[in-house]
Design a protein around this motif. Structure first.
Motif, PDB file in Angstrom:
ATOM      1  N   TYR A 253       0.812  -1.112   0.094  1.00  0.00           N
ATOM      2  CA  TYR A 253       0.068  -0.143   0.031  1.00  0.00           C
ATOM      3  C   TYR A 253       0.943   1.310   0.035  1.00  0.00           C
ATOM      4  O   TYR A 253       0.696   2.052  -0.699  1.00  0.00           O
ATOM      5  N   ASP A 254       1.965   1.185   0.910  1.00  0.00           N
ATOM      6  CA  ASP A 254       2.618   2.342   1.073  1.00  0.00           C
ATOM      7  C   ASP A 254       3.614   2.589  -0.377  1.00  0.00           C
ATOM      8  O   ASP A 254       3.582   3.909  -0.622  1.00  0.00           O
ATOM      9  N   THR A 255       3.756   1.828  -1.196  1.00  0.00           N
ATOM     10  CA  THR A 255       4.549   1.797  -2.219  1.00  0.00           C
ATOM     11  C   THR A 255       3.592   2.542  -3.239  1.00  0.00           C
ATOM     12  O   THR A 255       4.157   3.323  -4.119  1.00  0.00           O
ATOM     13  N   VAL A 256       2.548   1.962  -3.546  1.00  0.00           N
ATOM     14  CA  VAL A 256       1.491   2.357  -4.317  1.00  0.00           C
ATOM     15  C   VAL A 256       1.153   3.929  -4.098  1.00  0.00           C
ATOM     16  O   VAL A 256       1.001   4.798  -5.172  1.00  0.00           O
ATOM     17  N   LEU A 257       1.029   4.221  -2.757  1.00  0.00           N
ATOM     18  CA  LEU A 257       0.694   5.353  -2.560  1.00  0.00           C
ATOM     19  C   LEU A 257       1.840   6.407  -2.827  1.00  0.00           C
ATOM     20  O   LEU A 257       1.574   7.637  -3.291  1.00  0.00           O
ATOM     21  N   ARG A 258       3.243   6.119  -2.651  1.00  0.00           N
ATOM     22  CA  ARG A 258       4.178   6.859  -2.739  1.00  0.00           C
ATOM     23  C   ARG A 258       4.303   7.047  -4.504  1.00  0.00           C
ATOM     24  O   ARG A 258       4.626   8.117  -5.067  1.00  0.00           O
ATOM     25  N   ALA A 259       3.825   5.937  -5.250  1.00  0.00           N
ATOM     26  CA  ALA A 259       3.750   6.007  -6.745  1.00  0.00           C
ATOM     27  C   ALA A 259       2.542   7.211  -6.975  1.00  0.00           C
ATOM     28  O   ALA A 259       2.905   8.198  -7.894  1.00  0.00           O
ATOM     29  N   GLN A 260       1.754   7.148  -6.400  1.00  0.00           N
ATOM     30  CA  GLN A 260       0.445   8.013  -6.747  1.00  0.00           C
ATOM     31  C   GLN A 260       1.110   9.468  -6.511  1.00  0.00           C
ATOM     32  O   GLN A 260       0.810  10.417  -7.299  1.00  0.00           O
ATOM     33  N   SER A 282       8.118   4.161 -11.916  1.00  0.00           N
ATOM     34  CA  SER A 282       9.520   4.110 -11.326  1.00  0.00           C
ATOM     35  C   SER A 282       9.541   3.704  -9.965  1.00  0.00           C
ATOM     36  O   SER A 282      10.466   3.070  -9.287  1.00  0.00           O
ATOM     37  N   VAL A 283       8.590   4.205  -9.061  1.00  0.00           N
ATOM     38  CA  VAL A 283       8.524   4.068  -7.660  1.00  0.00           C
ATOM     39  C   VAL A 283       8.097   2.688  -7.430  1.00  0.00           C
ATOM     40  O   VAL A 283       8.685   1.976  -6.535  1.00  0.00           O
ATOM     41  N   PRO A 329      -2.371   4.462  -9.944  1.00  0.00           N
ATOM     42  CA  PRO A 329      -1.217   3.478 -10.019  1.00  0.00           C
ATOM     43  C   PRO A 329      -1.960   2.261  -9.291  1.00  0.00           C
ATOM     44  O   PRO A 329      -2.846   2.408  -8.342  1.00  0.00           O
ATOM     45  N   GLY A 330      -1.601   1.168  -9.621  1.00  0.00           N
ATOM     46  CA  GLY A 330      -2.122  -0.244  -9.067  1.00  0.00           C
ATOM     47  C   GLY A 330      -1.183  -1.263  -9.278  1.00  0.00           C
ATOM     48  O   GLY A 330      -0.183  -0.993 -10.301  1.00  0.00           O
ATOM     49  N   VAL A 331      -1.107  -2.271  -8.308  1.00  0.00           N
ATOM     50  CA  VAL A 331      -0.298  -3.350  -8.443  1.00  0.00           C
ATOM     51  C   VAL A 331      -1.140  -4.594  -8.434  1.00  0.00           C
ATOM     52  O   VAL A 331      -2.283  -4.657  -7.404  1.00  0.00           O
ATOM     53  N   TYR A 332      -1.002  -5.736  -8.984  1.00  0.00           N
ATOM     54  CA  TYR A 332      -1.929  -6.624  -8.805  1.00  0.00           C
ATOM     55  C   TYR A 332      -1.264  -8.178  -8.891  1.00  0.00           C
ATOM     56  O   TYR A 332      -0.410  -8.629  -9.905  1.00  0.00           O
ATOM     57  N   ILE A 333      -1.454  -8.640  -7.487  1.00  0.00           N
ATOM     58  CA  ILE A 333      -0.643 -10.030  -7.447  1.00  0.00           C
ATOM     59  C   ILE A 333      -1.453 -11.064  -7.190  1.00  0.00           C
ATOM     60  O   ILE A 333      -2.532 -11.266  -6.585  1.00  0.00           O
ATOM     61  N   PRO A 334      -1.311 -12.072  -8.465  1.00  0.00           N
ATOM     62  CA  PRO A 334      -2.363 -13.153  -8.571  1.00  0.00           C
ATOM     63  C   PRO A 334      -2.621 -13.804  -7.226  1.00  0.00           C
ATOM     64  O   PRO A 334      -1.283 -14.083  -6.581  1.00  0.00           O
ATOM     65  N   ASP A 335      -3.490 -14.482  -6.691  1.00  0.00           N
ATOM     66  CA  ASP A 335      -3.743 -15.232  -5.422  1.00  0.00           C
ATOM     67  C   ASP A 335      -3.569 -14.386  -4.162  1.00  0.00           C
ATOM     68  O   ASP A 335      -4.222 -14.931  -3.272  1.00  0.00           O
ATOM     69  N   TRP A 336      -3.055 -13.120  -4.356  1.00  0.00           N
ATOM     70  CA  TRP A 336      -2.962 -12.399  -3.178  1.00  0.00           C
ATOM     71  C   TRP A 336      -4.165 -11.248  -3.150  1.00  0.00           C
ATOM     72  O   TRP A 336      -5.007 -11.114  -2.292  1.00  0.00           O
ATOM     73  N   GLY A 337      -3.811 -10.494  -4.357  1.00  0.00           N
ATOM     74  CA  GLY A 337      -4.887  -9.274  -4.389  1.00  0.00           C
ATOM     75  C   GLY A 337      -4.327  -8.304  -5.196  1.00  0.00           C
ATOM     76  O   GLY A 337      -3.325  -8.162  -5.894  1.00  0.00           O
ATOM     77  N   GLY A 338      -4.541  -7.004  -4.961  1.00  0.00           N
ATOM     78  CA  GLY A 338      -4.285  -5.690  -5.362  1.00  0.00           C
ATOM     79  C   GLY A 338      -4.394  -4.633  -4.701  1.00  0.00           C
ATOM     80  O   GLY A 338      -5.169  -4.611  -3.529  1.00  0.00           O
ATOM     81  N   VAL A 339      -3.563  -3.311  -5.117  1.00  0.00           N
ATOM     82  CA  VAL A 339      -4.102  -2.327  -4.399  1.00  0.00           C
ATOM     83  C   VAL A 339      -4.051  -1.068  -5.293  1.00  0.00           C
ATOM     84  O   VAL A 339      -3.148  -1.054  -6.476  1.00  0.00           O
ATOM     85  N   ARG A 340      -4.905  -0.579  -5.433  1.00  0.00           N
ATOM     86  CA  ARG A 340      -4.997   0.762  -6.290  1.00  0.00           C
ATOM     87  C   ARG A 340      -5.669   1.872  -5.736  1.00  0.00           C
ATOM     88  O   ARG A 340      -6.540   1.820  -4.858  1.00  0.00           O
ATOM     89  N   ILE A 341      -5.065   3.082  -6.059  1.00  0.00           N
ATOM     90  CA  ILE A 341      -5.376   4.299  -5.340  1.00  0.00           C
ATOM     91  C   ILE A 341      -5.701   5.380  -6.327  1.00  0.00           C
ATOM     92  O   ILE A 341      -4.654   5.659  -7.166  1.00  0.00           O
ATOM     93  N   PRO A 359     -10.199  10.236   2.018  1.00  0.00           N
ATOM     94  CA  PRO A 359      -8.813   9.963   2.572  1.00  0.00           C
ATOM     95  C   PRO A 359      -8.166   8.720   1.991  1.00  0.00           C
ATOM     96  O   PRO A 359      -8.966   8.014   1.449  1.00  0.00           O
ATOM     97  N   LYS A 360      -6.829   8.804   2.019  1.00  0.00           N
ATOM     98  CA  LYS A 360      -6.037   7.660   1.478  1.00  0.00           C
ATOM     99  C   LYS A 360      -4.969   7.219   2.256  1.00  0.00           C
ATOM    100  O   LYS A 360      -4.248   6.251   2.082  1.00  0.00           O
ATOM    101  N   GLU A 361      -4.834   7.728   3.414  1.00  0.00           N
ATOM    102  CA  GLU A 361      -3.986   7.284   4.314  1.00  0.00           C
ATOM    103  C   GLU A 361      -4.507   6.476   5.413  1.00  0.00           C
ATOM    104  O   GLU A 361      -5.710   6.776   5.804  1.00  0.00           O
ATOM    105  N   HIS A 362      -4.014   5.486   5.771  1.00  0.00           N
ATOM    106  CA  HIS A 362      -4.381   4.651   6.924  1.00  0.00           C
ATOM    107  C   HIS A 362      -5.705   4.065   6.569  1.00  0.00           C
ATOM    108  O   HIS A 362      -6.680   4.226   7.397  1.00  0.00           O
ATOM    109  N   LEU A 363      -6.147   3.520   5.611  1.00  0.00           N
ATOM    110  CA  LEU A 363      -7.561   2.900   5.239  1.00  0.00           C
ATOM    111  C   LEU A 363      -7.612   1.754   5.762  1.00  0.00           C
ATOM    112  O   LEU A 363      -7.903   0.804   5.179  1.00  0.00           O
ATOM    113  N   VAL A 364      -7.598   1.382   7.020  1.00  0.00           N
ATOM    114  CA  VAL A 364      -7.758   0.263   7.818  1.00  0.00           C
ATOM    115  C   VAL A 364      -9.083   0.591   8.583  1.00  0.00           C
ATOM    116  O   VAL A 364      -8.912   1.509   9.318  1.00  0.00           O
ATOM    117  N   ILE A 365     -10.144  -0.186   8.264  1.00  0.00           N
ATOM    118  CA  ILE A 365     -11.254   0.162   8.947  1.00  0.00           C
ATOM    119  C   ILE A 365     -11.386  -0.841  10.166  1.00  0.00           C
ATOM    120  O   ILE A 365     -11.305  -1.911  10.089  1.00  0.00           O
TER     121      ILE A 365
END
Ligand code: MN
Length: 372
Positions: A253-260, A282-283, A329-341, A359-365
């Motif tokens: 999540y942190d990597t995708v957020l920094r990419a965004q 590149s991030v 930006p997003g990353v998609y990892i087969p069998d695990w899931g993905g993150v897109r922001i 909001p997009k920081e700490h989106l743990v509900i």
């Protein structure tokens, strides 16, 4: 002070550019864009209206049932009731006006329409105008930006409302329906597209359709949603976790957020779109997740939810002021899931205006009492 050109003026500029006497506009989105008349078309075989735009006269042809409504929405147009088929009415106007060279939209004009026009006309030339009218839509008027911003007020509020009601074991489809209901309650005309709720491994598919999977604690959930209001779309994606997020999720999540954030920082007038894509990718590559990038960082948005310009590694066109683009930006990892922001921004000379406030920081509900 800059004098803003209206969509109709911009359409007329294409007449000179392509050396045409008139444009025959059959695409429903372009019809709405140029005229202001928004109506549902049931398919290419059942149009709700077509436009004929000449240098000084402009006509809107529609069914006799719709003429009063269309005239109210399209004050710059001479609204005519068509007799079926509409091509007969169009041909009569073309003859009457003495128009010889006609530009048409090859993506939306059917072969049958083209033949019916041919049967009724003699000697006129028909020239496809390609995407030149679609491209006019890429740069927004101030009025359009305001309308898009209002779709985001609803969309962002609907997300917050529904996040507050999430519980483990709710199915993806249930959450999707809660979002659709919230849109309507908050004043939207409806959804810009069917809301994506993709939990766990389903989140590895960028366009997963919400289904029967119950959302489980600790797994990534991608929610991609957008209200539609007055013909304009919103597009918002957040990735959340119910309960506790593990280390793997937090790192990704942190990597995708920094990419965004890197991509957002690269947006401004004149920057080639692919440089914005590169800023994000590149991030992600540096974070060791380069193999899991499967789409470009963004796209234009407006009357269509997926519009131009594309923001990917192949799009070298420089961004223009007042284009409205997604940065997702997003990353998609087969069998695990993905993150897109995903946020949506207006391109400005010195940067961007972010229309997204969710909001997009700490989106743990926190699931509070229901957590065991
Ligand atoms: Mn999008």
């Amino acid at each position: 002070m800059s004098v803003e050109r209206s969509p109709l003026q911009r359409a007329r500029e294409l007449l000179d550019l392509h050396q045409l006497d008139c444009l025959l506009i059959t695409d429903p989105d372009n019809r709405f864009y140029v005229s202001g008349y928004l109506a549902d078309d049931h398919g290419s075989y059942e149009s709700s209206g077509v436009l004929l735009v000449g240098k000084s006269d402009a006509f809107l042809l529609t069914s006799p049932n719709n003429t009063a409504w269309a005239a109210e929405k399209a004050p710059d147009f001479n609204v005519k009731a068509w007799t079926r088929p509409w091509e007969a009415t169009a041909a009569a106007i073309i003859e009457e006006q003495g128009w010889q060279s006609i530009g048409f939209e090859a993506e939306s004009m059917t072969v049958a329409s083209r033949q019916r026009l041919d049967e009724r006309l003699d000697g006129q030339t028909f020239t496809p105008i390609g995407a030149s009218l679609d491209r006019c839509r890429w740069v927004k008027t101030e009025g359009e930006i305001e309308r898009i911003a209002s779709t985001f007020e609803i969309t962002d509020a609907a997300l917050l409302e529904v996040l507050g009601r999430l519980e483990p074991a709710m199915t993806e489809r249930h959450v999707s329906k809660l979002i659709a209901a919230a849109f309507l309650r908050l004043g939207a005309d409806g959804e810009a597209f069917p809301t994506i709720v993709a939990a766990g491994p389903n989140a590895a598919r960028p366009h997963h359709l919400a289904g029967d999977r119950p959302i489980q604690e600790g797994e990534p959930v991608i929610i991609d949603m957008g209200a539609k209001l007055h013909g304009y779309c919103a597009d918002l994606t957040r990735t959340i976790v119910l309960g506790e997020a593990d280390e793997r999720f937090r790192t990704i999540y942190d990597t995708v957020l920094r990419a965004q954030q890197a991509a957002l920082g690269a947006v401004r007038t004149g920057v080639p779109a692919n440089e914005v894509d590169e800023a994000a990718s590149s991030v992600i590559v540096d974070g060791g997740l380069g193999d899991f990038i499967i789409h470009g960082v963004g796209h234009g948005l407006g009357i269509r939810v997926h519009d131009g310009p594309s923001v990917n590694k192949r799009s070298t066109d420089p961004l223009e002021a007042r284009q409205v683009i997604t940065i997702e930006p997003g990353v998609y990892i087969p069998d695990w899931g993905g993150v897109r922001i995903e946020d949506v921004v207006v391109v400005q000379d010195r940067g961007h205006l972010n229309l997204t406030t969710a909001p997009k920081e700490h989106l743990v509900i926190d699931i509070g009492g229901s957590k065991r």
